[in-house]
Motif scaffolding. Sequence first.
Motif, PDB file in Angstrom:
ATOM      1  N   UNK A 235       0.832  -1.208   0.000  1.00  0.00           N
ATOM      2  CA  UNK A 235       0.000   0.000   0.000  1.00  0.00           C
ATOM      3  C   UNK A 235       0.861   1.250   0.000  1.00  0.00           C
ATOM      4  N   UNK A 236       1.920   1.247   0.802  1.00  0.00           N
ATOM      5  CA  UNK A 236       2.796   2.422   0.885  1.00  0.00           C
ATOM      6  C   UNK A 236       3.455   2.719  -0.459  1.00  0.00           C
ATOM      7  N   UNK A 237       3.900   1.672  -1.179  1.00  0.00           N
ATOM      8  CA  UNK A 237       4.502   1.879  -2.495  1.00  0.00           C
ATOM      9  C   UNK A 237       3.489   2.445  -3.488  1.00  0.00           C
ATOM     10  N   UNK A 238       2.258   1.936  -3.437  1.00  0.00           N
ATOM     11  CA  UNK A 238       1.215   2.415  -4.347  1.00  0.00           C
ATOM     12  C   UNK A 238       0.838   3.861  -4.055  1.00  0.00           C
TER      13      UNK A 238
ATOM     14  N   UNK B 173      -6.721   6.721   1.096  1.00  0.00           N
ATOM     15  CA  UNK B 173      -7.922   6.021   1.566  1.00  0.00           C
ATOM     16  C   UNK B 173      -8.465   5.083   0.496  1.00  0.00           C
ATOM     17  N   UNK B 174      -8.445   5.516  -0.761  1.00  0.00           N
ATOM     18  CA  UNK B 174      -8.968   4.684  -1.849  1.00  0.00           C
ATOM     19  C   UNK B 174      -8.064   3.479  -2.081  1.00  0.00           C
ATOM     20  N   UNK B 175      -6.746   3.684  -2.061  1.00  0.00           N
ATOM     21  CA  UNK B 175      -5.807   2.568  -2.248  1.00  0.00           C
ATOM     22  C   UNK B 175      -5.926   1.585  -1.093  1.00  0.00           C
ATOM     23  N   UNK B 176      -6.024   2.088   0.138  1.00  0.00           N
ATOM     24  CA  UNK B 176      -6.196   1.198   1.294  1.00  0.00           C
ATOM     25  C   UNK B 176      -7.464   0.359   1.167  1.00  0.00           C
ATOM     26  N   UNK B 177      -8.549   0.965   0.684  1.00  0.00           N
ATOM     27  CA  UNK B 177      -9.795   0.215   0.487  1.00  0.00           C
ATOM     28  C   UNK B 177      -9.607  -0.885  -0.545  1.00  0.00           C
ATOM     29  N   UNK B 178      -8.927  -0.566  -1.657  1.00  0.00           N
ATOM     30  CA  UNK B 178      -8.695  -1.565  -2.698  1.00  0.00           C
ATOM     31  C   UNK B 178      -7.818  -2.700  -2.183  1.00  0.00           C
ATOM     32  N   UNK B 179      -6.756  -2.372  -1.453  1.00  0.00           N
ATOM     33  CA  UNK B 179      -5.849  -3.405  -0.943  1.00  0.00           C
ATOM     34  C   UNK B 179      -6.548  -4.249   0.112  1.00  0.00           C
ATOM     35  N   UNK B 180      -7.390  -3.637   0.948  1.00  0.00           N
ATOM     36  CA  UNK B 180      -8.106  -4.433   1.953  1.00  0.00           C
ATOM     37  C   UNK B 180      -9.140  -5.352   1.301  1.00  0.00           C
ATOM     38  N   UNK B 181      -9.696  -4.935   0.162  1.00  0.00           N
ATOM     39  CA  UNK B 181     -10.694  -5.759  -0.529  1.00  0.00           C
ATOM     40  C   UNK B 181     -10.061  -6.847  -1.392  1.00  0.00           C
ATOM     41  N   UNK B 182      -8.959  -6.523  -2.080  1.00  0.00           N
ATOM     42  CA  UNK B 182      -8.410  -7.433  -3.086  1.00  0.00           C
ATOM     43  C   UNK B 182      -6.998  -7.937  -2.788  1.00  0.00           C
ATOM     44  N   UNK B 183      -6.312  -7.394  -1.790  1.00  0.00           N
ATOM     45  CA  UNK B 183      -4.938  -7.786  -1.498  1.00  0.00           C
ATOM     46  C   UNK B 183      -3.954  -6.885  -2.223  1.00  0.00           C
TER      47      UNK B 183
ATOM     48  N   UNK C 258      -5.510   8.242 -14.029  1.00  0.00           N
ATOM     49  CA  UNK C 258      -5.950   6.920 -13.598  1.00  0.00           C
ATOM     50  C   UNK C 258      -4.790   6.084 -13.090  1.00  0.00           C
ATOM     51  N   UNK C 259      -5.011   5.434 -11.958  1.00  0.00           N
ATOM     52  CA  UNK C 259      -4.101   4.408 -11.453  1.00  0.00           C
ATOM     53  C   UNK C 259      -4.911   3.123 -11.447  1.00  0.00           C
ATOM     54  N   UNK C 260      -4.442   2.112 -12.170  1.00  0.00           N
ATOM     55  CA  UNK C 260      -5.141   0.832 -12.198  1.00  0.00           C
ATOM     56  C   UNK C 260      -4.293  -0.203 -11.471  1.00  0.00           C
ATOM     57  N   UNK C 261      -4.861  -0.794 -10.440  1.00  0.00           N
ATOM     58  CA  UNK C 261      -4.188  -1.860  -9.704  1.00  0.00           C
ATOM     59  C   UNK C 261      -4.495  -3.165 -10.420  1.00  0.00           C
ATOM     60  N   UNK C 262      -3.475  -3.972 -10.682  1.00  0.00           N
ATOM     61  CA  UNK C 262      -3.638  -5.203 -11.453  1.00  0.00           C
ATOM     62  C   UNK C 262      -3.303  -6.395 -10.558  1.00  0.00           C
ATOM     63  N   UNK C 263      -4.251  -7.314 -10.431  1.00  0.00           N
ATOM     64  CA  UNK C 263      -4.119  -8.484  -9.565  1.00  0.00           C
ATOM     65  C   UNK C 263      -4.089  -9.760 -10.397  1.00  0.00           C
TER      66      UNK C 263
END
Length: 191
Positions: free
Chosen positions: A36-39, A56-66, A120-125
């Motif tokens: 999360x810190x790197x993102x 806050x948005x990145x933390x929500x995404x990481x808590x939901x999807x890893x 846009x920042x898109x997190x890819x899992x």
Amino acid sequence: MHASVSRRFATCAMVAAAVAAAVPAAAQQPDASFSSAELVNAGNKFFGEISSGLAAVVEKAVSSYGQPNGYILGQEGGGAIFGGLRYGEGMLYTRNAGSYKVYWQGPSLGLDIGADGARTMMLVYGLPSVDALYTRFGGVDGSAYVVGGFGITALAAGGIRVVPVRSGVGARLGVNVGYLKFTPEATWNPF
């Protein structure tokens, strides 16, 4: 005495091979995901002054999807009058495969009206290879901003999840169903 040393060496080599085989492959390779810190750090550099809500948005995404194993930083534009189109370009960053220029476009259909431009920042899992990104990712998108703000949505295809985090400027309101098609080259063919 020479045969005794050879036997000891062979025994040590077999024990080392057995231990190496017992350790999972993931433990032998460095972590390919982003924290999360790197993102947040990458997002703050990219979004600049408008990044106050990014953490806050990145933390929500990481808590939901890893933790994602890749992310895209780019910009896009779109518009809709019930049916809409979106086009964007950016850079895909991965730990193991490097960085690649990517483009995306896609149609949407729904109760959606307005126009917007977004960083846009898109997190890819779950990205097994860069080539696996070059497909269509479907999902439901909701927009509700008049001046600016962050929005998050999730798209999926073939075990890969893409979570766009958009900081939009414009006037757009609605909910739509659509997809984004990623390509390695600039083309305009959302279908």
